[in-house]
Scaffold this motif. Structure first.
Motif, PDB file in Angstrom:
ATOM      1  N   UNK A  10       1.081  -0.992   0.057  1.00 33.28           N
ATOM      2  CA  UNK A  10      -0.099  -0.212   0.054  1.00 33.28           C
ATOM      3  C   UNK A  10       0.633   1.092  -0.356  1.00 33.28           C
ATOM      4  N   UNK A  11       2.218   1.712   0.613  1.00 36.37           N
ATOM      5  CA  UNK A  11       2.508   2.066   0.920  1.00 36.37           C
ATOM      6  C   UNK A  11       3.182   2.202  -0.475  1.00 36.37           C
ATOM      7  N   UNK A  12       3.631   1.506  -1.084  1.00 34.70           N
ATOM      8  CA  UNK A  12       4.874   1.607  -2.259  1.00 34.70           C
ATOM      9  C   UNK A  12       3.591   2.387  -3.489  1.00 34.70           C
ATOM     10  N   UNK A  13       2.456   1.663  -3.220  1.00 35.42           N
ATOM     11  CA  UNK A  13       1.024   1.496  -4.500  1.00 35.42           C
ATOM     12  C   UNK A  13       1.492   3.453  -4.366  1.00 35.42           C
ATOM     13  N   UNK A  14       0.759   3.685  -2.692  1.00 32.79           N
ATOM     14  CA  UNK A  14       0.535   5.537  -2.938  1.00 32.79           C
ATOM     15  C   UNK A  14       1.490   5.725  -2.543  1.00 32.79           C
ATOM     16  N   UNK A  15       2.720   6.002  -2.532  1.00 31.58           N
ATOM     17  CA  UNK A  15       3.282   6.816  -2.968  1.00 31.58           C
ATOM     18  C   UNK A  15       4.094   6.776  -4.838  1.00 31.58           C
ATOM     19  N   UNK A  16       3.787   6.199  -4.694  1.00 29.92           N
ATOM     20  CA  UNK A  16       3.757   6.100  -6.004  1.00 29.92           C
ATOM     21  C   UNK A  16       2.457   6.986  -7.151  1.00 29.92           C
ATOM     22  N   UNK A  17       1.660   6.852  -6.493  1.00 25.23           N
ATOM     23  CA  UNK A  17       0.893   7.904  -6.815  1.00 25.23           C
ATOM     24  C   UNK A  17       0.423   8.564  -6.916  1.00 25.23           C
ATOM     25  N   UNK A  18       1.022   9.116  -5.606  1.00 23.28           N
ATOM     26  CA  UNK A  18       1.122  10.945  -5.107  1.00 23.28           C
ATOM     27  C   UNK A  18       1.793  11.287  -6.184  1.00 23.28           C
ATOM     28  N   UNK A 132      15.088   0.015  -3.012  1.00 25.00           N
ATOM     29  CA  UNK A 132      13.955   0.021  -4.479  1.00 25.00           C
ATOM     30  C   UNK A 132      14.699  -0.364  -5.755  1.00 25.00           C
ATOM     31  N   UNK A 133      15.354   0.026  -6.071  1.00 29.03           N
ATOM     32  CA  UNK A 133      16.079  -1.187  -6.601  1.00 29.03           C
ATOM     33  C   UNK A 133      16.010  -1.970  -6.825  1.00 29.03           C
ATOM     34  N   UNK A 134      16.739  -2.873  -5.130  1.00 28.02           N
ATOM     35  CA  UNK A 134      16.922  -3.916  -4.475  1.00 28.02           C
ATOM     36  C   UNK A 134      15.210  -4.912  -4.855  1.00 28.02           C
ATOM     37  N   UNK A 135      14.398  -4.082  -4.522  1.00 30.96           N
ATOM     38  CA  UNK A 135      12.850  -4.533  -4.345  1.00 30.96           C
ATOM     39  C   UNK A 135      12.791  -5.168  -5.465  1.00 30.96           C
ATOM     40  N   UNK A 137      15.176  -5.454  -8.996  1.00 33.58           N
ATOM     41  CA  UNK A 137      15.892  -6.448  -8.629  1.00 33.58           C
ATOM     42  C   UNK A 137      15.072  -7.723  -8.534  1.00 33.58           C
ATOM     43  N   UNK A 138      14.518  -8.529  -7.064  1.00 34.11           N
ATOM     44  CA  UNK A 138      14.106  -8.976  -6.545  1.00 34.11           C
ATOM     45  C   UNK A 138      12.639  -9.939  -7.160  1.00 34.11           C
ATOM     46  N   UNK A 139      11.755  -9.269  -7.687  1.00 35.73           N
ATOM     47  CA  UNK A 139      10.334  -9.426  -8.018  1.00 35.73           C
ATOM     48  C   UNK A 139      10.724  -9.336  -9.868  1.00 35.73           C
ATOM     49  N   UNK A 140      11.641  -9.284 -10.325  1.00 28.08           N
ATOM     50  CA  UNK A 140      11.613  -8.901 -11.717  1.00 28.08           C
ATOM     51  C   UNK A 140      11.885  -9.993 -12.331  1.00 28.08           C
ATOM     52  N   UNK A 141      10.698 -10.032 -13.257  1.00 29.65           N
ATOM     53  CA  UNK A 141      10.776 -11.927 -14.501  1.00 29.65           C
ATOM     54  C   UNK A 141      12.010 -11.151 -15.331  1.00 29.65           C
ATOM     55  N   UNK A 142      13.035 -12.705 -15.071  1.00 30.81           N
ATOM     56  CA  UNK A 142      14.180 -12.990 -16.265  1.00 30.81           C
ATOM     57  C   UNK A 142      14.331 -12.844 -17.586  1.00 30.81           C
ATOM     58  N   UNK A 143      12.551 -13.395 -18.128  1.00 35.94           N
ATOM     59  CA  UNK A 143      12.350 -12.965 -19.297  1.00 35.94           C
ATOM     60  C   UNK A 143      12.216 -10.975 -19.857  1.00 35.94           C
ATOM     61  N   UNK A 144      11.776 -10.597 -19.034  1.00 36.31           N
ATOM     62  CA  UNK A 144      11.485  -9.302 -19.240  1.00 36.31           C
ATOM     63  C   UNK A 144      12.951  -8.845 -19.552  1.00 36.31           C
ATOM     64  N   UNK A 145      13.926  -9.236 -19.312  1.00 36.09           N
ATOM     65  CA  UNK A 145      15.142  -8.654 -19.360  1.00 36.09           C
ATOM     66  C   UNK A 145      15.445  -8.728 -20.987  1.00 36.09           C
TER      67      UNK A 145
END
Length: 155
Positions: A10-18, A132-135, A137-145
């Motif tokens: 929720x915090x990530x979403x709210x910060x991005x939206x703002x 945030x870059x670590x997050x 990287x941790x969740x990034x789909x390798x295919x999208x690379x």
């Protein structure tokens, strides 16, 4: 007892939206939608991309990207070019209009980021960006690379 991360999504979403809403209010004079801004942002990172790649990066259906590009092409923001590796595909590239507008857009973005980060000490801002870059990287789909082979080779 609640963990500090219980509300992370929720915090990530709210910060991005703002941040997005503030940026859009400051750039509304250019007449671009959020989807169009997102596409231009992707093209700033990857200046020539196929529509399929952009659909993947924007997480929207290819037909929606095609319509989006049609509107942006009519507005003079992007152009389609032949793909040197695949005669069936077309690459999307920013136009001179986009490149000229980017300096002003970057200034506005910097002002919004400074406003968003107000109260966070300068030395901690780098830590936040790294976390945030670590997050990502941790969740990034390798295919999208995977990048388009001809574009990667031409860099």
């Amino acid at each position: 007892m609640k963990k500090d991360t219980d509300r992370l999504g929720l915090l990530l979403h709210d910060a991005t939206r703002a941040v997005r809403k503030r940026f859009e209010s400051r750039t509304s004079h250019l007449g671009l939608s959020t989807a169009q801004w997102r596409l231009l942002a992707q093209l700033s990172r990857e200046p020539r991309a196929t529509q399929a790649r952009l659909a993947d990066l924007l997480d929207i259906e290819p037909i929606s990207v095609s319509r989006l590009i049609d509107r942006m092409e009519l507005g003079g923001w992007v152009r389609r070019e032949p793909d040197p590796c695949d005669r069936r595909a077309r690459l999307v590239a920013p136009t001179e209009k986009t490149l000229a507008a980017y300096a002003g857009i970057q200034t506005i973005a910097d002002e919004v980021y400074d406003e968003a980060l107000e109260g966070i000490p300068a030395e901690r801002r780098g830590e936040l960006a790294a976390m945030l870059r670590t997050i990502v990287t941790n969740l990034h789909d390798a295919e999208a690379e995977d990048r388009h082979p001809c574009i990667k080779a031409s860099r």
